[in-house]
Design a protein around this motif. Structure first.
Motif, PDB file in Angstrom:
ATOM      1  N   LEU A  55       0.812  -1.220   0.000  1.00 46.58           N
ATOM      2  CA  LEU A  55       0.000   0.000   0.000  1.00 46.58           C
ATOM      3  C   LEU A  55       0.851   1.279   0.000  1.00 46.58           C
ATOM      4  O   LEU A  55       1.705   1.460   0.865  1.00 46.58           O
ATOM      5  CB  LEU A  55      -0.913   0.019   1.230  1.00 46.58           C
ATOM      6  CG  LEU A  55      -2.070  -0.985   1.182  1.00 46.58           C
ATOM      7  CD1 LEU A  55      -2.720  -1.078   2.554  1.00 46.58           C
ATOM      8  CD2 LEU A  55      -3.080  -0.577   0.120  1.00 46.58           C
ATOM      9  N   SER A 103      -2.791   6.120  -0.687  1.00 49.90           N
ATOM     10  CA  SER A 103      -4.010   5.314  -0.456  1.00 49.90           C
ATOM     11  C   SER A 103      -4.288   5.170   1.043  1.00 49.90           C
ATOM     12  O   SER A 103      -5.436   5.205   1.488  1.00 49.90           O
ATOM     13  CB  SER A 103      -3.903   3.941  -1.119  1.00 49.90           C
ATOM     14  OG  SER A 103      -2.877   3.205  -0.513  1.00 49.90           O
ATOM     15  N   LEU A 104      -3.210   5.052   1.821  1.00 49.75           N
ATOM     16  CA  LEU A 104      -3.392   4.971   3.283  1.00 49.75           C
ATOM     17  C   LEU A 104      -3.981   6.276   3.821  1.00 49.75           C
ATOM     18  O   LEU A 104      -4.858   6.284   4.682  1.00 49.75           O
ATOM     19  CB  LEU A 104      -2.047   4.706   3.963  1.00 49.75           C
ATOM     20  CG  LEU A 104      -1.526   3.277   3.898  1.00 49.75           C
ATOM     21  CD1 LEU A 104      -0.116   3.195   4.473  1.00 49.75           C
ATOM     22  CD2 LEU A 104      -2.451   2.341   4.694  1.00 49.75           C
ATOM     23  N   SER A 147      -5.865   8.475   2.161  1.00 46.73           N
ATOM     24  CA  SER A 147      -7.296   8.645   1.809  1.00 46.73           C
ATOM     25  C   SER A 147      -8.186   7.758   2.689  1.00 46.73           C
ATOM     26  O   SER A 147      -9.281   8.164   3.093  1.00 46.73           O
ATOM     27  CB  SER A 147      -7.527   8.336   0.328  1.00 46.73           C
ATOM     28  OG  SER A 147      -7.208   7.006   0.081  1.00 46.73           O
ATOM     29  N   GLN A 148      -7.632   6.549   3.020  1.00 42.06           N
ATOM     30  CA  GLN A 148      -8.401   5.678   3.924  1.00 42.06           C
ATOM     31  C   GLN A 148      -8.558   6.337   5.294  1.00 42.06           C
ATOM     32  O   GLN A 148      -9.636   6.329   5.891  1.00 42.06           O
ATOM     33  CB  GLN A 148      -7.658   4.353   4.120  1.00 42.06           C
ATOM     34  CG  GLN A 148      -7.963   3.341   3.031  1.00 42.06           C
ATOM     35  CD  GLN A 148      -7.174   2.050   3.242  1.00 42.06           C
ATOM     36  OE1 GLN A 148      -6.634   1.790   4.313  1.00 42.06           O
ATOM     37  NE2 GLN A 148      -7.083   1.259   2.195  1.00 42.06           N
ATOM     38  N   ALA A 149      -7.461   6.926   5.747  1.00 44.92           N
ATOM     39  CA  ALA A 149      -7.497   7.588   7.060  1.00 44.92           C
ATOM     40  C   ALA A 149      -8.457   8.768   7.054  1.00 44.92           C
ATOM     41  O   ALA A 149      -9.200   9.004   8.017  1.00 44.92           O
ATOM     42  CB  ALA A 149      -6.082   8.065   7.423  1.00 44.92           C
ATOM     43  N   LYS A 150      -8.464   9.505   5.945  1.00 42.84           N
ATOM     44  CA  LYS A 150      -9.378  10.639   5.839  1.00 42.84           C
ATOM     45  C   LYS A 150     -10.825  10.182   5.993  1.00 42.84           C
ATOM     46  O   LYS A 150     -11.614  10.776   6.704  1.00 42.84           O
ATOM     47  CB  LYS A 150      -9.215  11.324   4.474  1.00 42.84           C
ATOM     48  CG  LYS A 150      -8.120  12.359   4.433  1.00 42.84           C
ATOM     49  CD  LYS A 150      -8.024  12.927   3.037  1.00 42.84           C
ATOM     50  CE  LYS A 150      -6.892  13.938   2.964  1.00 42.84           C
ATOM     51  NZ  LYS A 150      -6.706  14.409   1.587  1.00 42.84           N
ATOM     52  N   ARG A 151     -11.124   9.098   5.258  1.00 45.48           N
ATOM     53  CA  ARG A 151     -12.504   8.586   5.297  1.00 45.48           C
ATOM     54  C   ARG A 151     -12.877   8.143   6.717  1.00 45.48           C
ATOM     55  O   ARG A 151     -13.970   8.399   7.193  1.00 45.48           O
ATOM     56  CB  ARG A 151     -12.653   7.416   4.328  1.00 45.48           C
ATOM     57  CG  ARG A 151     -13.207   7.886   2.999  1.00 45.48           C
ATOM     58  CD  ARG A 151     -13.441   6.742   2.061  1.00 45.48           C
ATOM     59  NE  ARG A 151     -12.693   6.942   0.826  1.00 45.48           N
ATOM     60  CZ  ARG A 151     -11.825   6.111   0.306  1.00 45.48           C
ATOM     61  NH1 ARG A 151     -11.564   4.980   0.899  1.00 45.48           N
ATOM     62  NH2 ARG A 151     -11.209   6.383  -0.825  1.00 45.48           N
ATOM     63  N   SER A 152     -11.924   7.492   7.381  1.00 50.98           N
ATOM     64  CA  SER A 152     -12.238   7.018   8.730  1.00 50.98           C
ATOM     65  C   SER A 152     -12.363   8.172   9.730  1.00 50.98           C
ATOM     66  O   SER A 152     -13.047   8.070  10.734  1.00 50.98           O
ATOM     67  CB  SER A 152     -11.168   6.044   9.212  1.00 50.98           C
ATOM     68  OG  SER A 152      -9.953   6.740   9.357  1.00 50.98           O
TER      69      SER A 152
END
Lengths: 609, 266
Positions: B35, B39-40, B42-47
Motif C-alpha cells: 500500500l 491510499s493509506l 485517503s483511507q485515514a481521511k474517510r475514517s
C-alpha cells in the motif's frame, strides 16, 4: 415489504376485521425500518388499529404490550409525523394499561412502568419541540393522563395515589397555563387546549370549576397576536367562534359564561375594525379634506384646478342636474379604487353625523310630548308610526309631504342640506334623466356595479330610490342588482334589506314597487328559514314600513310546514300583538290556520277576536 | 415514490489528517509492502470524517429537516367534505377532490336530506341512507321536466356515480385529518359533535369552514376553491404548523368565501 403491498393487506383486513390483529403482528417487526415512508405507514396503521371500532377492545388492550417497544423507537424519530402518531398511540394505550394495572396489580407493573417512561419522554417534547403537530398530540396526551389519574383507589399495590394525583394536577395546570401566558398566541394550540379542557370539564364535574375559571380568566387584550393584516382579524374571528362553541355545553351551569362571551365577541369585533382602520389609514394615498364644506357658490371652472382648496370650495349645487348626473356617472366610471372609497366614506360619515344630530333633537322632549296622554303615546307606538318631527324646510319637499308616513331619521338627514330651488328643479330634471339613462344603460350598469361593491348600502339604496326617475329602466335594473346582492345572504345583510326597502317605501308615492319587492324578498327568504332565524324574521316583519294582506298570507305555507311551523306562528302572533295595521289580515289568516289544525294560534285568536 | 431529503455532505478539507497520524501512516507505508502512502492517507481521511450529528458542527441553525412531497401528503391526509344534505356542495367538492387523487369522503349534518320540490314549502325529504339512484328514479318519475329544469336530476346523476347514498356526519365513525364544511351551521354542528363525542380517540383534526352558497353554480366554484386549498395543504412540508398561514393566504385570494377554523380531536 412495500407500502403498496401493505395497502393491499389493509384493504383485505378492512373487509375481514378478524385479520386486523394478524396484520398488526406482521407489521410490528418492520416498524423500525429505515425507509421513512414505511415507518409512516406503520405508525398510521397502528394509530388506526387503536381507533377502529372493527377491533374488539380486549384485543386492543392485549396489543398494548407489543406496541410499547416500537413506540420507544418512534418517540425520537426524525420524521415529525411519526413522532406525532406515536404520541397519539400512546394516548390511546395508556388508559388501557392503567386499567390493567388497576384491576390486576403486579402482573402488569413492567408494562405500566414502560408506558410511564414513554409518557415522560413524549411530554418533554411538548415544550421543547417546534412542530405544532407534536405539540397538539402532547396536549391530548396530557389530557388523557389527567383523565386517567382521576380513577384511583387507596392502598393499591402498584399505583401510588399521591404521586399520580400530583402528576395529574401538574399536567392540568400546565394545560391551563396558556390562558395566563402572555407569550404570542398560536391559534391551533389555543384551539386544541380549549377543546381538551372543555371535554375534561364536561366528563369530570369536580374539575369543571377550576377549568372554567381559568378559561374565563383568558384576557385576549393582553396577548400579542402576530401575523399579517389579513391574518389578525381572521384569528380574532376564529377565537370568538372557538370560545362560543366550546363553552356552550357549560353555559347553563356557569352564568358568567354568556357575559364573558359577549365581552370577548365585542373585543374581537372592535379589534378587527380598528385593525382595518389602521390598515386603511396607513396606506399612502393623499388625503383630501372633505370636512370643510363650501359656504358660497363657486365657479364651474374650479373643477379644472384639482388642488385641495379649489376642490373643497367647489359648489356642486350650481350645476344643472343633467350635467351633474353626466359628470357623476363618467367620473364614477373612471375614479380609482382608493379615491372612490375615500369619498364614499366621507359621505357616509356626513350621513351618520346628521343622523346623530337628528337623534339628539328628537330625544329632547317637546311640550307637545309632555302634554300628551300615555294612551296616545301607546297608540302611536302600536301603529308603528314615527312621531312627527318635521324639519324646518319640510314645506319645500313636495314629494315627501304627500306620504302618509314620515321618513325615518336617516331619510331626513340626507335631504336637509338641499336648497328649495334645487328641489323645485328636480321634477323636470328627473324626467330628462329617464331619457338619458336607458341610452347609456351599459355605462350606468358599470358604475352601479362599482358602487355596489364599495359604497355603503344606505347610500346606494338612497341613490337608487331617489336619484333615478320613477319607473325608469335604470331604476328597475338597480333594484334587481341590490336584490341579488342582499337577499341571498339575508342573515348577515338583514339590516341592509330593511334599510333598502324602507328607502323604496319612503321615496315613492306609488307603493306597487315596494310591495312587489317585499313580496319577492319574503318568497325568497321563506324556504331558507330555519327555526333559529325566528327572531330575524320577526324583526324583518316588524321593521318593514307596511305589510299588505298578500304578504301576510305568504306566512301560511311556513305555518303548515311541520318542521318550521313555529316560525310562522310566532311571526303571526307578533304581528297581531304589535303591528295593529295588519292585525285584521293576520287574524283572518290565524283563523284559517286554526281551522286547518294549527292549534298554537288558538289562544291568540281567542284573545283578539 | 420520490422523496427528497436535505443531505449535508461535509467538506473533506475541514477534516485534514493531523500531523502525528500522517507520520504514523508514512511509517506504515514504508513497513508494509503493497500500500502506498496516498491510499493509506485517503483511507485515514474517510475514517476520520464523522457524520454531522450535531448542528453546531457545521454551524447550522436547525438540524436537517425531512421534506415531504405533495404526493406523499396526498396519500397520508384524509379529507372530508360536509354540507347540510350531502347532495350539492359537499358532493361537488367530493367529486373534484376525488378526481384529483385525494382520499376523500363526504357527509351531511342535517336531520334529513332536503331537495327542492315543486314549490318552496314542499321540499322533497329523504332519510340519510336512501340511495341516490332511488331518489333519481323517483323524482324522474314524478316530474322529469321540473327536476331536470332545476338541476336536481343532473345533481343526483352525478352523485350516484360517486357513491351509493348520502351519509350523515353524526353516524359516521371514520377518522379524518381535515374536515371541510361548506356552511357555518355545518361547521358548528361538526365542532359540537366532536366535542360531544368526548375526543376519545386522541386524533387531532383540522375543521375548516368555507362558506359556499347552496346553488349549483356556487357549488362548482366553491369546489374549485376547496381544491386549491387542499393543494396548498398537501404542498406544505408541515401542514399542521402552516395551517393558519395557508388559510390566511386562501382568504386573501378568496375573499368571497369567509373561512372558520378549529383544531379538534376525534
Amino acid at each position: 415489504m412495500s407500502v403498496a403491498q401493505l395497502n393491499g393487506a389493509r384493504k383485505l383486513v378492512e373487509a375481514d376485521p378478524s385479520q386486523y390483529s394478524v396484520l398488526l403482528r406482521s407489521v410490528l417487526p418492520v416498524c423500525d425500518h429505515p425507509d421513512k415512508e414505511l415507518r409512516l405507514w406503520c405508525a398510521g396503521f397502528i394509530a388506526d388499529y387503536f381507533c377502529t371500532p372493527l377491533v374488539d377492545d380486549n384485543q386492543k388492550t392485549a396489543a398494548c404490550a407489543d406496541v410499547y417497544p416500537v413506540l420507544k423507537g418512534w418517540i425520537d424519530d426524525t420524521e415529525p409525523s411519526v413522532v406525532k402518531l406515536a404520541i397519539c398511540i400512546l394516548a390511546e394505550t395508556y388508559p388501557r394499561t392503567y386499567s390493567l394495572v388497576f384491576a390486576q396489580g403486579f402482573s402488569y407493573k413492567q408494562q405500566f412502568d414502560e408506558s410511564r417512561l414513554l409518557n415522560a419522554s413524549a411530554l418533554r417534547k411538548w415544550t421543547n419541540d417546534q412542530e405544532l403537530g407534536i405539540k397538539v398530540a402532547c396536549i391530548k396526551l396530557a389530557q388523557v393522563i389527567v383523565l386517567t389519574h382521576q380513577q384511583t383507589v387507596p392502598h393499591h399495590p402498584v399505583l401510588d395515589n399521591v404521586q399520580l394525583a400530583a402528576e395529574g394536577s401538574t399536567l392540568l395546570d400546565t394545560l391551563l397555563l396558556i390562558f395566563y401566558n402572555n407569550s404570542p398566541l398560536e391559534f391551533p394550540v389555543l384551539s386544541a387546549t380549549v377543546n381538551v379542557c372543555v371535554a375534561l370539564a364536561v366528563s369530570q364535574p369536580h374539575l369543571a370549576g377550576k377549568i372554567v375559571n381559568r378559561i374565563l380568566g383568558f384576557d385576549l387584550s393582553k396577548l400579542p397576536i402576530t401575523g399579517s393584516s389579513i391574518q389578525q382579524p381572521l384569528v380574532l374571528r376564529w377565537i370568538s367562534k372557538l370560545f362560543k362553541l366550546a363553552l356552550h355545553p357549560l353555559a347553563k351551569m356557569y352564568p358568567q359564561i354568556p357575559k364573558y362571551l359577549a365581552g370577548l365577541n365585542a373585543y374581537c369585533t372592535n379589534q378587527s375594525l380598528k385593525r382595518r382602520a389602521e390598515f386603511e389609514s396607513s396606506s399612502k394615498r393623499p388625503k383630501i379634506s372633505t370636512e370643510l364644506l363650501p359656504v358660497g357658490p363657486q365657479p364651474y371652472k374650479s373643477l379644472y384646478n384639482l388642488c385641495d382648496n379649489m376642490l373643497a370650495t367647489f359648489y356642486a349645487r350650481d350645476l344643472q342636474f343633467e350635467l351633474a348626473v353626466t359628470l357623476a356617472v363618467s367620473g364614477l366610471e373612471k375614479i380609482g379604487f382608493d379615491d372612490l372609497n375615500e369619498r364614499l366614506d366621507a359621505v357616509e360619515k356626513r350621513i351618520l353625523q346628521k343622523e346623530k344630530e337628528n337623534a339628539n333633537i328628537q330625544k329632547k322632549p317637546t311640550s307637545k310630548d309632555i302634554s300628551r296622554e300615555p294612551e296616545d303615546l301607546a297608540k302611536d307606538a302600536s301603529t308603528n308610526e314615527i312621531p312627527e318631527s318635521k324639519p324646518e324646510n319640510s314645506s319645500s319637499k313636495p314629494e315627501l309631504s304627500n306620504s302618509n308616513q314620515q321618513p325615518t331619521a336617516a331619510a331626513e338627514g340626507f335631504e336637509e342640506d338641499e336648497p328649495a330651488e334645487s328641489q323645485v328643479e328636480k321634477g323636470p330634471s328627473r324626467a330628462a334623466l329617464e331619457v338619458v339613462v336607458p341610452e347609456e344603460l351599459e355605462q350606468y350598469d358599470l358604475v352601479f356595479n362599482r358602487l355596489l361593491g364599495r359604497a355603503p348600502v344606505r347610500l346606494v339604496s338612497r341613490l337608487v330610490a331617489r336619484g333615478l326617475g320613477d319607473g325608469s329602466l335604470a331604476k328597475q335594473v338597480s333594484h334587481k342588482k341590490l336584490y341579488a346582492q342582499l337577499v341571498p345572504d339575508f342573515r348577515s345583510q338583514f339590516d341592509a334589506i330593511i334599510l333598502w326597502l324602507s328607502e323604496v317605501y319612503y321615496a315613492l308615492e306609488d307603493r306597487a314597487m315596494y310591495f312587489e319587492l317585499v313580496s319577492q324578498v319574503v318568497d325568497d327568504i321563506l324556504p331558507k328559514l330555519e327555526v333559529d332565524d325566528s327572531r330575524i324574521f320577526i324583526r324583518l316583519l316588524s321593521e318593514l314600513p307596511e305589510i299588505n294582506r298578500e304578504i301576510v298570507y305568504k306566512l301560511k305555507s311556513i305555518c303548515l310546514d311541520p318542521e318550521r311551523a313555529v316560525i310562522g306562528s310566532r311571526a303571526i302572533k307578533f304581528l297581531i300583538m304589535f303591528k295593529p295595521p295588519c292585525r285584521k289580515d293576520c287574524l283572518d289568516l290565524a283563523k284559517e290556520l286554526v281551522d286547518a289544525g294549527v292549534t298554537s294560534l288558538q289562544s291568540v285568536v281567542d284573545k283578539y277576536k | 415514490m420520490s422523496q427528497k431529503v436535505e443531505e449535508i455532505t461535509p467538506v473533506i478539507k475541514t477534516y485534514a489528517v493531523p500531523y502525528h497520524i500522517r507520520k504514523q501512516l508514512k511509517k506504515q507505508s514504508k513497513q508494509s509492502s503493497g500500500l502506498p502512502f496516498r491510499s493509506l492517507l485517503s483511507q485515514a481521511k474517510r475514517s476520520l470524517i464523522t457524520p454531522p450529528q450535531s448542528p453546531q458542527l457545521l454551524d447550522l441553525k436547525n438540524p436537517p429537516k425531512v421534506i415531504r412531497m405533495p404526493d406523499e401528503n396526498k396519500q397520508l391526509l384524509r379529507f372530508c367534505t360536509v354540507c347540510a344534505s350531502n347532495q350539492n356542495r359537499s358532493m361537488e367538492a367530493h367529486r373534484v377532490l376525488q378526481e384529483n387523487g385525494f382520499q376523500v369522503k363526504s357527509f351531511g349534518t342535517g336531520s334529513t336530506v332536503r331537495l327542492p320540490g315543486p314549490s318552496y314549502d314542499k321540499p322533497q325529504v329523504y332519510q340519510f341512507g336512501t340511495p341516490y339512484d332511488e331518489m333519481f328514479k323517483e323524482l324522474k318519475q314524478q316530474n322529469q321536466k321540473l327536476y331536470t329544469h332545476n338541476g336536481v336530476l343532473n345533481m343526483l346523476d352525478r352523485n350516484r356515480q360517486i357513491k351509493d347514498h348520502p351519509e350523515q356526519w353524526n353516524k359516521q365513525k371514520d377518522i379524518f385529518d381535515i374536515v371541510i364544511t361548506c356552511q357555518e351551521r355545518c361547521f358548528d354542528s361538526v365542532c359540537m359533535d366532536l366535542l360531544h363525542r368526548g375526543a376519545k380517540l386522541s386524533r387531532p383534526v383540522h375543521v375548516i369552514n368555507v362558506e359556499i352558497e347552496d346553488n349549483h353554480h356556487e357549488a362548482a366554484l366553491g369546489a374549485q376553491a376547496i381544491l386549491e386549498f387542499a393543494n396548498a395543504v398537501i404542498s406544505s412540508p408541515d401542514p399542521d404548523s402552516e395551517m393558519v398561514d395557508i388559510l390566511s393566504k386562501f382568504q386573501k385570494t378568496h375573499q368571497k368565501y369567509p373561512t372558520m377554523y378549529q383544531l379538534c380531536y376525534f
